[in-house]
Design a protein around this motif. Structure first.
Motif, PDB file in Angstrom:
ATOM      1  N   UNK A 164     -45.592  87.871  -5.100  1.00  0.00           N
ATOM      2  CA  UNK A 164     -44.285  88.099  -4.496  1.00  0.00           C
ATOM      3  C   UNK A 164     -43.286  88.649  -5.502  1.00  0.00           C
ATOM      4  N   UNK A 165     -42.794  89.855  -5.273  1.00  0.00           N
ATOM      5  CA  UNK A 165     -41.839  90.468  -6.204  1.00  0.00           C
ATOM      6  C   UNK A 165     -40.593  89.615  -6.354  1.00  0.00           C
ATOM      7  N   UNK A 166     -40.222  88.906  -5.283  1.00  0.00           N
ATOM      8  CA  UNK A 166     -39.016  88.095  -5.326  1.00  0.00           C
ATOM      9  C   UNK A 166     -39.156  86.889  -6.261  1.00  0.00           C
ATOM     10  N   UNK A 167     -40.380  86.585  -6.670  1.00  0.00           N
ATOM     11  CA  UNK A 167     -40.611  85.441  -7.554  1.00  0.00           C
ATOM     12  C   UNK A 167     -40.317  85.761  -9.017  1.00  0.00           C
ATOM     13  N   UNK A 168     -40.171  87.050  -9.340  1.00  0.00           N
ATOM     14  CA  UNK A 168     -40.157  87.447 -10.737  1.00  0.00           C
ATOM     15  C   UNK A 168     -38.834  88.063 -11.139  1.00  0.00           C
ATOM     16  N   UNK A 169     -38.510  87.900 -12.409  1.00  0.00           N
ATOM     17  CA  UNK A 169     -37.290  88.487 -12.951  1.00  0.00           C
ATOM     18  C   UNK A 169     -37.505  89.975 -13.216  1.00  0.00           C
ATOM     19  N   UNK A 177     -35.383  83.079 -10.447  1.00  0.00           N
ATOM     20  CA  UNK A 177     -34.986  81.757  -9.959  1.00  0.00           C
ATOM     21  C   UNK A 177     -35.998  81.205  -8.954  1.00  0.00           C
ATOM     22  N   UNK A 178     -36.424  82.053  -8.014  1.00  0.00           N
ATOM     23  CA  UNK A 178     -37.342  81.571  -6.984  1.00  0.00           C
ATOM     24  C   UNK A 178     -38.688  81.173  -7.590  1.00  0.00           C
ATOM     25  N   UNK A 179     -39.136  81.912  -8.595  1.00  0.00           N
ATOM     26  CA  UNK A 179     -40.380  81.559  -9.261  1.00  0.00           C
ATOM     27  C   UNK A 179     -40.284  80.252 -10.013  1.00  0.00           C
TER      28      UNK A 179
END
Length: 285
Positions: A164-169, A177-179
């Motif tokens: 998930x791209x949203x998991x990474x800075x 933050x989500x990761x």
């Protein structure tokens, strides 16, 4: 009743890089801290960006032992794989010493295996494969030693959360933050099973939006170029030799030998620890 003492050791992942709050790094360990239970918790984060297993053993462990923790997290190893000095025997010996030092004091140990940096950076196969082989070796050692010392171990090297791209800075190497929240949630679940944590656990929902593609490009054009340059100066010459070796074995159809060699090195490193333990013999009262 004194507060539960939680001490975190490691590198930038545990320092909290990728999860900025009020100008400072927060990260998964800090998110986890408030969810151990109803009683108070004293949290100390000794993790430092760029740390290797040697740093954890020589600097962070003495400081951590002085704090007499009830729970200690030791999440480390990726930076070792990014150095030309990488030696799985040395990594295993250092981790064994660190784990033993805390568990002998009665601390509950938290560990994790991690994804390989080559894949996270999207390097081509001939460059990514040697790094992946190194990270698999570190993970194999962490798996074995975590079982030996009764650690609460998180399998973070695989799973849907990695894609998930949203998991990474923006740098694609550190969780955003989500990761970090995902790591805290998964550690909390394991600690709940172990009877250490309680409550609902950390929220998996982020408070801030994930970095945009433009933010990623800005990072590469500023801080990222410095990071890459530092790693390339140390690792690139050896990595190019490893890539050439990878190409030769592919051409000959003998790539499996590289994996087999890495497996043998891990087995030898763990066997050496067992031999050393037997030589030391039992404690005499």
């Amino acid at each position: 009743m004194r507060p539960l003492r939680f001490v975190a050791l490691g590198d930038s992942l545990t320092e909290g890089v990728g999860d900025p709050v009020d100008g400072e790094w927060r990260g998964w360990a800090a998110l986890l801290t408030g969810e151990f239970g109803e009683g108070p918790v004293e949290f100390t984060n000794l993790a430092v960006s760029g740390a290797q297993t040697r740093d954890v053993l020589e600097r962070q462990t003495p400081a951590g032992l002085d704090l007499e923790p009830d729970v200690v997290s030791v999440v480390i190893g990726v930076n070792d794989t990014l150095r030309r000095t990488f030696d799985i025997h040395a990594v295993a010996a250092r981790l064994d010493e660190v784990y033993a030092a805390f568990t002998e004091r009665g601390a509950l140990l938290l560990t994790a295996c991690l994804p390989d940096p080559g894949a996270m950076l999207g390097l081509p196969g001939v460059l990514a494969n040697p790094l992946a082989r190194r990270q698999r070796a570190v993970n194999a050692v962490v798996h074995a030693l975590s079982e030996r010392y009764g650690a609460v171990h998180l399998h973070a090297a695989e799973g849907e959360w990695l894609s998930g791209r949203e998991m990474w800075s923006a740098d694609r190497l550190h969780p955003g933050e989500q990761g970090h929240r995902q790591l805290a949630v998964r550690f909390h679940a394991l600690l709940t099973e172990a009877g250490v944590a309680g409550g609902a656990g950390p929220s998996p929902e982020p408070e801030h939006p994930a970095p945009t593609r433009s933010a990623s490009l800005r990072w590469l054009a500023t801080a990222g170029t410095g990071w890459v340059a530092r790693r390339c100066t140390d690792l690139l010459p050896q990595l190019l030799r490893l890539a050439a070796q990878e190409v030769r074995h592919r051409a000959r159809g003998t790539s499996a030998r590289l994996d087999l060699g890495a497996s043998h090195a891990v087995a030898a490193a763990l066997a050496a620890l067992t031999v050393a333990e037997h030589r030391a013999g039992p404690d005499v009262a």
